[in-house]
Structure formats: structure tokens, C-alpha cells
Design a protein around this motif. Sequence first.
Motif, PDB file in Angstrom:
ATOM      1  N   UNK A 136      -5.633  -8.988   3.987  1.00 36.55           N
ATOM      2  CA  UNK A 136      -7.040  -9.350   4.113  1.00 36.55           C
ATOM      3  C   UNK A 136      -7.534  -9.625   2.715  1.00 36.55           C
ATOM      4  N   UNK A 137      -8.588 -10.447   2.627  1.00 40.39           N
ATOM      5  CA  UNK A 137      -9.017 -10.867   1.304  1.00 40.39           C
ATOM      6  C   UNK A 137     -10.401 -11.465   1.390  1.00 40.39           C
ATOM      7  N   UNK A 190     -10.502  -6.725   6.728  1.00 43.85           N
ATOM      8  CA  UNK A 190      -9.574  -5.699   6.235  1.00 43.85           C
ATOM      9  C   UNK A 190      -9.080  -4.839   7.404  1.00 43.85           C
ATOM     10  N   UNK A 191     -10.020  -4.370   8.218  1.00 43.17           N
ATOM     11  CA  UNK A 191      -9.642  -3.504   9.341  1.00 43.17           C
ATOM     12  C   UNK A 191      -8.784  -4.249  10.355  1.00 43.17           C
ATOM     13  N   UNK A 192      -9.137  -5.499  10.625  1.00 43.06           N
ATOM     14  CA  UNK A 192      -8.357  -6.279  11.586  1.00 43.06           C
ATOM     15  C   UNK A 192      -6.937  -6.507  11.068  1.00 43.06           C
ATOM     16  N   UNK A 205      -0.064  -6.312   2.309  1.00 48.06           N
ATOM     17  CA  UNK A 205      -0.411  -6.389   0.889  1.00 48.06           C
ATOM     18  C   UNK A 205      -1.802  -5.844   0.614  1.00 48.06           C
ATOM     19  N   UNK A 206      -2.507  -5.379   1.623  1.00 46.19           N
ATOM     20  CA  UNK A 206      -3.920  -5.024   1.430  1.00 46.19           C
ATOM     21  C   UNK A 206      -4.161  -4.175   0.187  1.00 46.19           C
ATOM     22  N   UNK A 211       0.165   0.658  -2.360  1.00 47.76           N
ATOM     23  CA  UNK A 211       0.020   1.316  -3.676  1.00 47.76           C
ATOM     24  C   UNK A 211       0.509   0.460  -4.836  1.00 47.76           C
ATOM     25  N   UNK A 212       1.250  -0.600  -4.546  1.00 46.80           N
ATOM     26  CA  UNK A 212       1.855  -1.371  -5.629  1.00 46.80           C
ATOM     27  C   UNK A 212       0.948  -2.454  -6.204  1.00 46.80           C
ATOM     28  N   UNK A 213      -0.184  -2.711  -5.541  1.00 43.26           N
ATOM     29  CA  UNK A 213      -1.073  -3.754  -6.060  1.00 43.26           C
ATOM     30  C   UNK A 213      -1.686  -3.356  -7.404  1.00 43.26           C
ATOM     31  N   UNK A 214      -2.050  -2.083  -7.530  1.00 45.08           N
ATOM     32  CA  UNK A 214      -2.518  -1.550  -8.819  1.00 45.08           C
ATOM     33  C   UNK A 214      -1.491  -1.835  -9.912  1.00 45.08           C
ATOM     34  N   UNK A 215      -0.221  -1.679  -9.547  1.00 44.48           N
ATOM     35  CA  UNK A 215       0.853  -1.815 -10.534  1.00 44.48           C
ATOM     36  C   UNK A 215       0.983  -3.255 -11.024  1.00 44.48           C
ATOM     37  N   UNK A 216       0.719  -4.212 -10.144  1.00 46.98           N
ATOM     38  CA  UNK A 216       0.723  -5.607 -10.590  1.00 46.98           C
ATOM     39  C   UNK A 216      -0.457  -5.887 -11.505  1.00 46.98           C
ATOM     40  N   UNK A 217      -1.627  -5.382 -11.096  1.00 44.90           N
ATOM     41  CA  UNK A 217      -2.847  -5.693 -11.854  1.00 44.90           C
ATOM     42  C   UNK A 217      -2.872  -5.018 -13.216  1.00 44.90           C
TER      43      UNK A 217
END
Length: 422
Positions: A136-137, A190-192, A205-206, A211-217
Amino acid sequence: MENIRSLKCLICGRQYRADDVDYVCADHGDEGILDVQYDYDFIGRQISPETLSHSNDFTIWRYKPLLPVHPETEVPPLSVGWTPLYYAPRVAADLGLKHVWVKDEGRQPTASLKDRASAVAVVKAKEKNAEIITTASTGNAAAALGGLCASIRQANVIFVPQSAPQAKIAQMLVFGSRVVLVRGTYDDAFDLCLNASKAYGWYNRNTAYNPYMTEGKKTAAYEICEQLNWEAPDRIFVSVGDGCIIGGLHKGLKDLLALGWIGKMPKLMGIQASGSSYMYDAWKNGEDILTKPSIHAQTVADSISAGLPRDRIKALAAVKETGGAFVSVEDNEILAAIPALARGAGVFAEPAGAAAYAGLVKAVDLQLVARDETIVVLNTGNGLKDVSGAMQAVNLANTAPFIVSPDMEALKQVVAGWKDQI
Ligand SMILES: *Cc1c(COP(=O)(O)O)cnc(C)c1O
Ligand SMILES: [Zn+2]
């Protein structure tokens, strides 16, 4: 992954082996956001400022030993990261400051900082042999996932609010994503998306939930410090929606401190739109973010419109633990910041990107910033992402094009009206 010790729940502290968990803490359901814990002794033996100074890899993967991916896993071919950090003396002078830098994430392959996270997402999905990735985005995370997936021919399904800017929806469709426009807000999308990923087994990827999105950013923080020769700035200004970017910056800086590559922790300044100011309100009023209900979010800066910031635990810690602040800016201040930043530094930001600069203007006004501090403003997204936002901004700034017949007489009349203005 030898560089990772565990994934730790931010609510209860329970630790998981990386192989035993995909998303959230079993005891805390969808809110049990996890944080990746690293073995810095191990990492320090793989990589250092010295080895980096010889690296020819000018992407986020130059920091691979600090990222949650297997060393052998193939990475997508798009060039994500190592965006320019511009010295901006005129911006600084306008504000009565000495040292302002602007990092331009509009230069990413899909034109926002979200590429850093989506690049990690496609690698993690590959490690899981996922058939489909979903997210979701508000728009940019989806465009980023679309682009990264297209680069490796990975199927993906995207959930965005129907109100997302046209350019962002066009990007996803051009990349071949399956796009679901949700009649509702980002929070509804997001919920859907979360329900869909559970029902169909899609890799999710939400933001925050994964937890890995923080790591990319967090790689944006590495780059800022490396581009400043490992001299950490005093403050970093960044806009906040879900809070993943500011949490990521904090994580990256904590990594660098733990490794001893920088000597101090910059203060993180989280900028929110006044119409979407969950974090600002919670921080200012000392509210409990585990129980504070979602708000109705409405702002011209679509990328930071979030009624319930999904990474609110990390976002609050980022500001509190660094001695920073949240700052709230009005939509008209955000719109005014678009031409101000463009004219002062040549960087064209979408509203959410310009919000960081509006926040700096406000912070100077509120005397939160000292004159000789080194300040970094993070432009998170390219202005071309939201042309209608840009047009609103120039209207507000009273700039309009001159329309002429194609002859010199007509042009002369127009130019005569300019007098000393150019
Ligand atoms: C996503 C995004 C933000 C906000 O990031 P969060 O992690 O949601 O706080 C800011 N600006 C742009 C351009 C974005 O795409
Ligand atoms: Zn837990």
C-alpha cells in the motif's frame, strides 16, 4: 545472515531469529513492529570508511554488509542511492544560517527516496521466492516498487488511494504493476493490502509492517555522513508521514555511531503538515502513541498524509533520542517552499519534499536552530511527481507565463512591461 543478531519487538523487546519471522512480533500482531539488530563487530571487519573510499559502487549496495540481505543474493540493476548532496549557500543566507545542504532524492530512479526501501524489498522477496509482492502506498512507495519490480520482471500488486497524484499512478501503470485504486484514504489502502497479503500469501512491502524498509531508508543517513567526510551534520530536516524515513535516518546514524564512524548524533527534525500532524501532536502533548487513535489526515502534501503513522514508535524515538523536534507547517507554507527551494538551490521538490524546507524556515522562525549549525534538508521526492501541486505553488507565488503571438511586436510589448525585473 551473519551480520544480523536478531529482530527485536519495539513493544515487548522479544527477539526473533531472522529466519523465524517475516514481519511483526507474534505477541503484538500488526502493531508489533520489529527492529533489526546487527553484529557491529562482525560488520566492522567487513567494511570501513577506508574500504568505502575505494569502492566503485555508487549505489546503496556499497553498504551491503550493513544491509539485511545475504551477501550472495543478486540485487536489482536499477541504480538506487548515492543521490547528490548540494551545498546551498543562498538558501542558508536567506535564512541567516551558515551551512545548509540539500540532499536530492528526486534523483532516484523512480524519483523518490522510496526506491531505497523498495530495492531491499525485491531482494527480500527473492530470498523468499515470492511470486507476488504487494504494497500500500500514498503513491511513491508503489511507484518505487513498480520500477524495481519491472527491472527484474517481478509481479506486483499495488494499493493506492484513488486520490493519488496522476503522475504517480501513471508511473506504476507504465512499469506494468497491477494497480488497485482504493476508494478511501491511504490508511484504508494499507489495511486492505494487509488483508490481501494474508489471504493470498503475497510478500508484503508495507512500510513499518515489513521491518526491512527502515533498513533500506537508513542508507540516506550513511550517504549524508559519507558525503560530508564522516563529519555528521548538526541537524537533519525531513518530512514525516508514516515515520519510516525519519526512523530509518535514526537507524543509519545509530549504526554509524556504533561503528565509531561518526562522532555525534545529529538532531532529527520531523516535519509534518498541520492537516496530518499525528506525530507532532503526540510529541507536543506527551500522548501515548500505542493508544492514541488515528486522526483524519488532509494535506496538499499527499506523501505525508497518514492518519495513523505506521512507524510511529521509531519516528517518536528518532526525535526524542536525538534531542530534535517535530515541527508542523501549514499547506500554504509547504506550497511556498516549493519555489523557494527551487529558486534558492535549483532543487524541484514535490510538496512532501518541500515540506522539509518549510520546516527549516519555521524552525528558524521559532529559534530552534543556531546560526552556525550544519543543516541538511532532505528533499524526499521530485517536483514532477505532482505537477498540480507545483502549479498551485507558482500561482500562490504570483508567477505565471506570458502568452504571446509568434511575432516580435507582441513580444516587445511583453518585454517592455518587465522593465528592471530581470
Ligand atoms: C513517503 C514519503 C515521505 C514520508 O515518509 P514516511 O516514511 O511516510 O514518514 C515524505 N516525502 C516523500 C516524497 C515520500 O514519498
Ligand atoms: Zn512484542
